[in-house]
Each structure stands twice: as structure tokens, then as C-alpha cells.
Design a protein around this motif. Structure first.
Motif, PDB file in Angstrom:
ATOM      1  N   VAL A  64       0.836  -1.209   0.000  1.00 12.03           N
ATOM      2  CA  VAL A  64       0.000   0.000   0.000  1.00 12.03           C
ATOM      3  C   VAL A  64       0.868   1.255   0.000  1.00 12.03           C
ATOM      4  O   VAL A  64       0.394   2.336   0.341  1.00 12.03           O
ATOM      5  N   ASP A  65       2.125   1.123  -0.388  1.00  9.54           N
ATOM      6  CA  ASP A  65       3.021   2.282  -0.423  1.00  9.54           C
ATOM      7  C   ASP A  65       2.457   3.392  -1.305  1.00  9.54           C
ATOM      8  O   ASP A  65       2.508   4.578  -0.960  1.00  9.54           O
ATOM      9  N   GLU A  66       1.914   3.010  -2.467  1.00  3.78           N
ATOM     10  CA  GLU A  66       1.386   4.007  -3.399  1.00  3.78           C
ATOM     11  C   GLU A  66       0.201   4.745  -2.785  1.00  3.78           C
ATOM     12  O   GLU A  66       0.094   5.981  -2.884  1.00  3.78           O
ATOM     13  N   GLU A  67      -0.694   3.999  -2.135  1.00  4.02           N
ATOM     14  CA  GLU A  67      -1.859   4.626  -1.509  1.00  4.02           C
ATOM     15  C   GLU A  67      -1.436   5.570  -0.375  1.00  4.02           C
ATOM     16  O   GLU A  67      -1.990   6.668  -0.214  1.00  4.02           O
ATOM     17  N   LEU A  68      -0.455   5.135   0.406  1.00  4.32           N
ATOM     18  CA  LEU A  68       0.021   5.964   1.513  1.00  4.32           C
ATOM     19  C   LEU A  68       0.680   7.240   0.996  1.00  4.32           C
ATOM     20  O   LEU A  68       0.509   8.321   1.580  1.00  4.32           O
ATOM     21  N   GLU A  87      -8.532   6.641  -1.547  1.00  2.00           N
ATOM     22  CA  GLU A  87      -7.303   5.965  -1.106  1.00  2.00           C
ATOM     23  C   GLU A  87      -7.539   5.185   0.189  1.00  2.00           C
ATOM     24  O   GLU A  87      -6.983   4.091   0.372  1.00  2.00           O
ATOM     25  N   ALA A  88      -8.364   5.747   1.087  1.00  2.00           N
ATOM     26  CA  ALA A  88      -8.674   5.031   2.330  1.00  2.00           C
ATOM     27  C   ALA A  88      -9.423   3.735   2.043  1.00  2.00           C
ATOM     28  O   ALA A  88      -9.179   2.704   2.694  1.00  2.00           O
ATOM     29  N   ASN A  89     -10.326   3.758   1.055  1.00  2.00           N
ATOM     30  CA  ASN A  89     -11.059   2.542   0.685  1.00  2.00           C
ATOM     31  C   ASN A  89     -10.109   1.486   0.107  1.00  2.00           C
ATOM     32  O   ASN A  89     -10.230   0.296   0.406  1.00  2.00           O
ATOM     33  N   THR A  90      -9.183   1.934  -0.729  1.00  2.00           N
ATOM     34  CA  THR A  90      -8.209   0.997  -1.301  1.00  2.00           C
ATOM     35  C   THR A  90      -7.335   0.401  -0.206  1.00  2.00           C
ATOM     36  O   THR A  90      -7.040  -0.803  -0.199  1.00  2.00           O
ATOM     37  N   LEU A  91      -6.921   1.250   0.721  1.00  2.00           N
ATOM     38  CA  LEU A  91      -6.115   0.776   1.850  1.00  2.00           C
ATOM     39  C   LEU A  91      -6.872  -0.271   2.647  1.00  2.00           C
ATOM     40  O   LEU A  91      -6.308  -1.295   3.052  1.00  2.00           O
ATOM     41  N   SER A  92      -8.152  -0.040   2.842  1.00  2.00           N
ATOM     42  CA  SER A  92      -8.973  -0.993   3.589  1.00  2.00           C
ATOM     43  C   SER A  92      -9.098  -2.321   2.842  1.00  2.00           C
ATOM     44  O   SER A  92      -9.028  -3.400   3.436  1.00  2.00           O
ATOM     45  N   SER A  93      -9.282  -2.243   1.511  1.00  2.00           N
ATOM     46  CA  SER A  93      -9.450  -3.475   0.727  1.00  2.00           C
ATOM     47  C   SER A  93      -8.168  -4.304   0.669  1.00  2.00           C
ATOM     48  O   SER A  93      -8.213  -5.528   0.499  1.00  2.00           O
ATOM     49  N   ALA A 114      -5.525  -6.961  11.359  1.00  2.00           N
ATOM     50  CA  ALA A 114      -6.468  -6.102  12.083  1.00  2.00           C
ATOM     51  C   ALA A 114      -5.922  -4.701  12.294  1.00  2.00           C
ATOM     52  O   ALA A 114      -6.676  -3.721  12.257  1.00  2.00           O
ATOM     53  N   GLU A 115      -4.592  -4.585  12.511  1.00  2.00           N
ATOM     54  CA  GLU A 115      -4.022  -3.264  12.786  1.00  2.00           C
ATOM     55  C   GLU A 115      -4.231  -2.300  11.625  1.00  2.00           C
ATOM     56  O   GLU A 115      -4.655  -1.158  11.815  1.00  2.00           O
ATOM     57  N   SER A 116      -3.940  -2.747  10.414  1.00  2.00           N
ATOM     58  CA  SER A 116      -4.105  -1.886   9.252  1.00  2.00           C
ATOM     59  C   SER A 116      -5.583  -1.631   8.954  1.00  2.00           C
ATOM     60  O   SER A 116      -5.962  -0.560   8.477  1.00  2.00           O
ATOM     61  N   THR A 117      -6.443  -2.605   9.272  1.00  2.00           N
ATOM     62  CA  THR A 117      -7.883  -2.403   9.090  1.00  2.00           C
ATOM     63  C   THR A 117      -8.389  -1.299  10.008  1.00  2.00           C
ATOM     64  O   THR A 117      -9.175  -0.430   9.601  1.00  2.00           O
ATOM     65  N   ARG A 118      -7.933  -1.335  11.265  1.00  2.00           N
ATOM     66  CA  ARG A 118      -8.345  -0.292  12.200  1.00  2.00           C
ATOM     67  C   ARG A 118      -7.874   1.089  11.733  1.00  2.00           C
ATOM     68  O   ARG A 118      -8.604   2.075  11.836  1.00  2.00           O
ATOM     69  N   CYS A 119      -6.672   1.166  11.210  1.00  2.00           N
ATOM     70  CA  CYS A 119      -6.154   2.440  10.702  1.00  2.00           C
ATOM     71  C   CYS A 119      -6.999   2.933   9.521  1.00  2.00           C
ATOM     72  O   CYS A 119      -7.305   4.126   9.427  1.00  2.00           O
TER      73      CYS A 119
END
Length: 292
Positions: A219-223, A257-263, A268-273
Motif C-alpha cells: 500500500v506504499d502508493e496509496e500511503l 485511497e482510504a477505501n483501497t487501503l482498507s481493501s 487487524a491493525e491496518s484495518t483499524r487504521c
């Protein structure tokens, strides 16, 4: 703080009044959020011809918002009440005396008949030019107060958005710090599943699977895009002029971008973020709907 005053809310209210010898003027301007500039006027009948001038004043000072403008006029009782023209009445009295001397049998007029004589009763005429000039000046004062109120409210909105932007950056930093261990954990979990299944894979096949997992979780690109959007929102808050539509577009991009990060989340840690990011973005989006 000075830069935050560059943000103007679309929600505000202003009222100014003026009392003079000819009466009292009341000017009210209230505005709420609207996609475009949408002015509405309610003017006293005698001030209707001022609407084009007032509408232009709004257009040059405001860019967006539903704006309701009201100007009420109440003439003073002294102006409304008729008065007796004593000079005219004295002239009529002298004429009646002369008539009585020459025609003793003439019946003198009653008081009501005297009052009905032309020029005896007078009604003071309003100075329409003075009233209209006062109405325009008062409207400009109210408009200035409205703009100041929109700026104060906008400053508060900018502070709230800046706070949320800081929180978004913190969540992005958290995910970035987690990436190495997340990928390592994913690798370990894959190897553990293979071990439990007593399955042996060709080393090249195993490496290909690990690369595929890493690509799906990368997810480097999304971040990076989240960081870029946050920086652009911060920059917009310091720019002069209307910015609400641009900020609204940036909120859509942040949410994408947040939706892509979630998908792409694998733990769990990254999902919570990702969930926290979406909450923060929605909070900003709701407030941005009120920014001019």
C-alpha cells in the motif's frame, strides 16, 4: 491563525439598524451553504429599485451560499401625521374677515370646511433619495459584518480540519511503520499453512506466491497519495479566495485511497487504521460542505 482566516464559512448572520428623522431602517442578511451563489431579496416597496445594485454588491463580495437579504423601513410618526399650514390658514381667515365686512349675511365656514381648503393641511414628504442612500450604506455595513462573521466561522472550521489532517498523517505513519512486520507476518502465516497442510512447493513457486501476497498487500502508493492529498488540503487552507469545491474534491480522493487501503488490509491493525482514516475524512467532509 492569520492564514486560517482565509477560510470563509457560508453560514453567518448580520443585522444593522438606523434611526433618523424620516424613520427607521432594518437590514438583515443571513447565509447558509449552497453549491452556487443564490441571493434572495425582500425589500420595502419604496426600495425595490435598489435590488440590482445590492445584488451586484453581493456578487462582487461573495462566491457561494444561499443569501437572504431583508430591508424593512418604518417611517416616523412625525412624518406620517399631517400638519396645519398656519400661514395659509391666516390668509383664509383674513379673506373671510374681508368677506364678512362686505357681505354681513355670509355664513362663515365650519372648522372642517376650513381644514378641507387647499393648502391648509399638509403632509410632509419623505426624502426618498436620503432614505435610499442610507439603505445602501446600511446594506454595505451589514454585508461587511456578514463577511467578518463568515471569516470567523471559517477560521474555526480550518482549525478543526487541520486537527483532523494531523490525525490522518498519524494514521498514515502508523501503517507505514507496520508494513515491514505485516509483510513478514503474512509470509510466516503462508509458510505455516503450508506446513500444516503437509504440502511441499517448488521453491520458485513458493517465491512467486510470496511475491503475489506482497503485491496485494503493498500500500506504499496509496500511503504516498494520502500524504500528497493531506499536504494539498493544508496548502488550500492558506490560499485566498473560494476553495470549498476544491477541498470537497480532495476529500473524495482521500476517501478513495482510504477505501483501497482498507481493501488491501491483511491484518487487524491496518484495518483499524483504514477505518479511522475514513472516519476522519468524513468528519472533514461534513465541515467542508460549509466552506465557501
Amino acid at each position: 491563525m492569520a492564514t486560517l482566516r482565509r477560510v470563509h464559512s457560508m453560514t453567518a448572520f448580520a443585522r444593522v439598524d438606523e434611526a433618523a428623522s424620516w424613520g427607521t431602517l432594518h437590514v438583515e442578511i443571513r447565509s447558509v451553504n449552497q453549491r452556487y451563489l443564490e441571493p434572495h431579496f425582500r425589500l420595502h416597496e419604496s426600495l425595490r429599485d435598489l435590488e440590482p445594485i445590492l445584488r451586484e454588491a453581493l456578487r462582487t463580495r461573495l462566491a457561494r451560499g444561499k443569501v437572504e437579504c431583508s430591508i424593512r423601513f418604518e417611517s416616523s410618526e412625525a412624518v406620517q401625521a399631517p400638519t396645519v399650514n398656519t400661514a395659509r390658514l391666516a390668509a383664509i381667515s383674513d379673506a373671510l374677515t374681508t368677506i364678512q365686512q362686505h357681505v354681513p349675511s355670509a355664513v362663515p365656514p365650519t372648522t372642517l370646511e376650513l381644514l378641507n381648503q387647499p393648502g391648509v393641511m399638509e403632509t410632509q414628504h419623505l426624502d426618498q433619495l436620503a432614505i435610499k442612500a442610507a439603505a445602501k450604506t446600511l446594506f454595505e455595513q451589514a454585508l461587511e459584518e456578514l463577511i467578518d462573521a463568515r471569516a470567523r466561522e471559517g477560521g474555526k472550521l480550518a482549525e478543526m480540519i487541520s486537527t483532523r489532517l494531523t490525525a490522518v498523517s498519524e494514521q498514515v505513519a502508523t501503517v507505514k511503520s507496520l508494513l515491514p512486520q505485516l509483510l513478514e507476518r503474512q509470509r510466516a502465516q503462508l509458510l505455516e499453512r503450508l506446513e500444516m497442510a503437509k504440502t511441499e512447493l517448488d521453491p520458485q513457486r513458493l517465491e512467486a506466491e510470496l511475491v503475489l501476497v506482497a503485491q496485494k498487500a503493498d500500500v506504499d502508493e496509496e500511503l504516498d497519495r494520502l500524504t500528497a492529498h493531506v499536504e494539498e488540503v493544508s496548502r488550500q487552507l492558506t490560499q485566498a479566495g473560494p476553495k470549498g469545491r476544491r477541498l470537497d474534491f480532495l476529500m473524495q480522493e482521500l476517501n478513495r485511497e482510504a477505501n483501497t487501503l482498507s481493501s488491501k488490509s491483511i491484518v487487524a491493525e491496518s484495518t483499524r487504521c483504514a477505518v479511522e482514516l475514513k472516519v476522519l475524512i468524513e468528519q472533514m467532509r461534513e465541515q467542508i460542505q460549509n466552506i465557501e
